[in-house]
Design a protein around this motif. Structure first.
Motif, short mmCIF file in Angstrom:
data_model
loop_
_atom_site.label_atom_id
_atom_site.label_comp_id
_atom_site.label_asym_id
_atom_site.label_seq_id
_atom_site.Cartn_x
_atom_site.Cartn_y
_atom_site.Cartn_z
N GLN A 1 43.81 44.04 47.59
CA GLN A 1 44.37 45.09 48.45
C GLN A 1 44.38 46.47 47.80
OE1 GLN A 1 48.48 44.36 49.48
NE2 GLN A 1 48.94 43.41 47.50
N ASP A 2 44.41 46.56 46.47
CA ASP A 2 44.42 47.86 45.80
C ASP A 2 43.10 48.19 45.12
OD1 ASP A 2 47.15 48.31 46.47
OD2 ASP A 2 47.77 47.04 44.79
N ALA A 3 42.07 47.38 45.36
CA ALA A 3 40.78 47.60 44.69
C ALA A 3 40.12 48.88 45.16
CB ALA A 3 39.85 46.42 44.94
N ALA A 4 39.45 49.56 44.24
CA ALA A 4 38.68 50.76 44.56
C ALA A 4 37.42 50.75 43.72
CB ALA A 4 39.50 52.02 44.28
N ILE A 5 36.38 51.39 44.22
CA ILE A 5 35.10 51.36 43.53
C ILE A 5 35.01 52.38 42.40
CG2 ILE A 5 33.84 53.03 44.97
CD1 ILE A 5 31.52 50.87 44.99
N ASP A 6 36.10 53.10 42.19
CA ASP A 6 36.14 54.04 41.07
C ASP A 6 37.42 53.88 40.24
OD1 ASP A 6 37.89 54.99 42.96
OD2 ASP A 6 36.89 56.92 43.26
N ASP A 7 37.97 52.64 40.19
CA ASP A 7 39.20 52.41 39.44
C ASP A 7 38.95 51.89 38.03
OD1 ASP A 7 38.44 49.79 39.86
OD2 ASP A 7 40.12 49.26 41.15
N HIS A 8 37.67 51.75 37.65
CA HIS A 8 37.26 51.36 36.29
C HIS A 8 37.73 49.95 35.91
CE1 HIS A 8 36.29 55.47 36.46
NE2 HIS A 8 37.16 55.98 35.62
N HIS A 9 37.94 49.09 36.90
CA HIS A 9 38.33 47.71 36.65
C HIS A 9 37.54 46.76 37.55
CE1 HIS A 9 41.96 49.60 34.88
NE2 HIS A 9 42.06 48.49 34.18
N LEU A 10 37.53 45.50 37.16
CA LEU A 10 36.99 44.43 37.98
C LEU A 10 38.14 43.56 38.48
CD1 LEU A 10 34.02 43.31 35.69
CD2 LEU A 10 33.84 44.70 37.77
N ASP A 11 38.01 43.04 39.68
CA ASP A 11 39.03 42.15 40.25
C ASP A 11 38.41 40.78 40.50
OD1 ASP A 11 41.58 43.76 40.90
OD2 ASP A 11 39.98 45.07 41.62
N LEU A 12 38.96 39.76 39.85
CA LEU A 12 38.46 38.39 40.00
C LEU A 12 39.42 37.57 40.84
CD1 LEU A 12 37.00 36.01 37.32
CD2 LEU A 12 39.06 35.32 38.56
N TYR A 13 38.86 36.71 41.70
CA TYR A 13 39.69 35.68 42.31
C TYR A 13 38.95 34.35 42.26
CZ TYR A 13 37.05 35.76 46.76
OH TYR A 13 36.08 35.66 47.73
N SER A 14 39.73 33.28 42.17
CA SER A 14 39.20 31.92 42.12
C SER A 14 39.88 31.09 43.19
CB SER A 14 39.45 31.31 40.73
OG SER A 14 39.11 29.94 40.70
N GLY B 1 34.88 41.30 41.78
CA GLY B 1 34.63 42.47 42.61
C GLY B 1 34.68 43.77 41.85
N ASN B 2 33.77 44.66 42.21
CA ASN B 2 33.76 46.04 41.70
C ASN B 2 34.23 47.01 42.77
OD1 ASN B 2 32.98 48.43 40.14
ND2 ASN B 2 31.25 48.56 41.55
N GLY B 3 33.69 46.87 43.98
CA GLY B 3 34.07 47.73 45.09
C GLY B 3 35.28 47.21 45.83
N ARG B 4 35.49 47.70 47.04
CA ARG B 4 36.65 47.26 47.83
C ARG B 4 36.29 46.15 48.81
NH1 ARG B 4 41.60 47.83 49.14
NH2 ARG B 4 42.34 47.73 51.28
N PHE B 5 35.11 46.23 49.46
CA PHE B 5 34.77 45.28 50.51
C PHE B 5 33.57 44.41 50.14
CE2 PHE B 5 36.83 48.74 52.98
CZ PHE B 5 37.88 47.99 53.51
N TYR B 6 33.53 43.23 50.75
CA TYR B 6 32.41 42.30 50.59
C TYR B 6 32.43 41.37 51.79
CZ TYR B 6 35.67 38.52 49.57
OH TYR B 6 36.66 37.58 49.68
N GLY B 7 31.31 40.67 52.01
CA GLY B 7 31.26 39.67 53.07
C GLY B 7 31.52 40.21 54.46
N GLY B 8 31.08 41.44 54.72
CA GLY B 8 31.24 42.01 56.05
C GLY B 8 32.63 42.52 56.36
N GLY B 9 33.36 42.98 55.34
CA GLY B 9 34.65 43.63 55.60
C GLY B 9 35.87 42.97 55.01
#
Length: 294
Positions: free
Chosen positions: A205-218, A192-200
């Motif tokens: 929980q702390d992701a932001a689209i301007d935090d300069h990081h990617l968040d991965l989950y498996s 993830g780059n932004g905060r939301f996906y898949g309709g909300g």
């Protein structure tokens, strides 16, 4: 405040054709002169933005997340701010930026002229604002045809998702991040780059689209039905608390699988594994409410 806007509306989306004329009127109501251009294919969207860049103050795109995705490189090359008219099924980028889903409210955000710099995710050279993933969501993107979207909207999304879950099987992959390599058996890997996906659902929980990081989950589950127990956690981005969910934050990832697997970026299949994920910090300028910046 922008005075002249290039307007491109995805008329092939479920509500695009009906909303096109309304979009023109709403922009005019807010003192913006729209220069409407038809775009038949998503591949043509960025070149059209570049072509008209000298004639306008901004590019306004009406459609869903896949349509906005197709505009990303265009607004970067043209040096134009991006105005968003949410006309898609999920509208997760608009949700992330707190842009109203009604056309009048979205036009007001553009007219107010407040801009925000946001990050852009890149997978194998292809852009994504929200999430790029393989596994369940890629299968969903393949089966969620344009006809189903137009005919059923969010209900069609749910119907196809249920079918995908019922037939889901784990696959093996290796995830390389800045500090480790992990071999996993998983139903889905999402970056993830932004905060939301898949309709909300929240990426984290702390992701932001301007935090300069990617968040991965498996999703390292043996049975897809257990996702129903995790639904609330996914909605709020707390799924990393489950033992079966691997969560990693980094600036780059590499994912390899035994055989090539398709990758879904913002609802469109754009590439396949092996895949390299990276981020371009503050790459895109968008119009957004002041409250969205913080």
């Amino acid at each position: 405040m922008p005075r002249r806007a290039l307007l491109i509306v995805n008329a092939k989306s479920r509500s695009g054709a009906a909303q096109r004329d309304i979009a023109v009127e709403r922009l005019k109501d807010h003192g913006i002169e729209p220069v409407h251009v038809d775009c038949g294919r998503r591949e043509d969207l960025s070149p059209l933005i570049v072509q008209h860049a000298k004639d306008v103050d901004c590019a306004v795109v009406g459609g869903g997340d896949g349509t906005l995705n197709a505009a990303a490189f265009g607004v970067i090359e043209a040096g134009l701010p991006l105005g968003i008219l949410p006309l898609g099924t999920a509208n997760d980028l608009a949700r992330t930026l707190e842009i109203p889903f009604d056309l009048d409210g979205a036009a007001q955000v553009i007219a107010d002229g407040h801009i925000r710099k946001i990050d852009l995710g890149i997978v194998n050279g292809e852009p994504f604002f929200n999430v790029a993933s393989l596994g369940l969501s890629a299968e969903l993107a393949q089966k969620l045809t344009r006809d189903i979207k137009r005919r059923w909207g969010r209900l069609g999304y749910a119907m196809v998702a249920l079918n995908v879950l019922l037939h889901a099987k784990p696959f093996r992959a290796t995830i390389y991040s800045e500090n480790e390599a992990a071999r996993v058996r998983t139903l889905q890997i999402a970056v993830g780059n932004g905060r939301f996906y898949g309709g909300g659902n929240a990426v984290e929980q702390d992701a932001a689209i301007d935090d300069h990081h990617l968040d991965l989950y498996s999703l390292e589950l043996e049975r897809a039905w257990k996702l129903a127990l995790m639904a609330r956690s996914f909605r709020h981005g707390r799924h990393g608390a489950w033992n079966e969910v691997r969560a990693v934050r980094a600036k780059e990832f590499d994912i390899r699988t035994r055989k090539p697997r398709p990758i879904n970026a913002d609802g469109e299949i754009v590439t396949q594994t092996p895949a390299h994920f990276s981020i371009r910090p503050a790459a895109v300028t968008v119009f957004a409410p002041k409250m969205a910046e913080g």
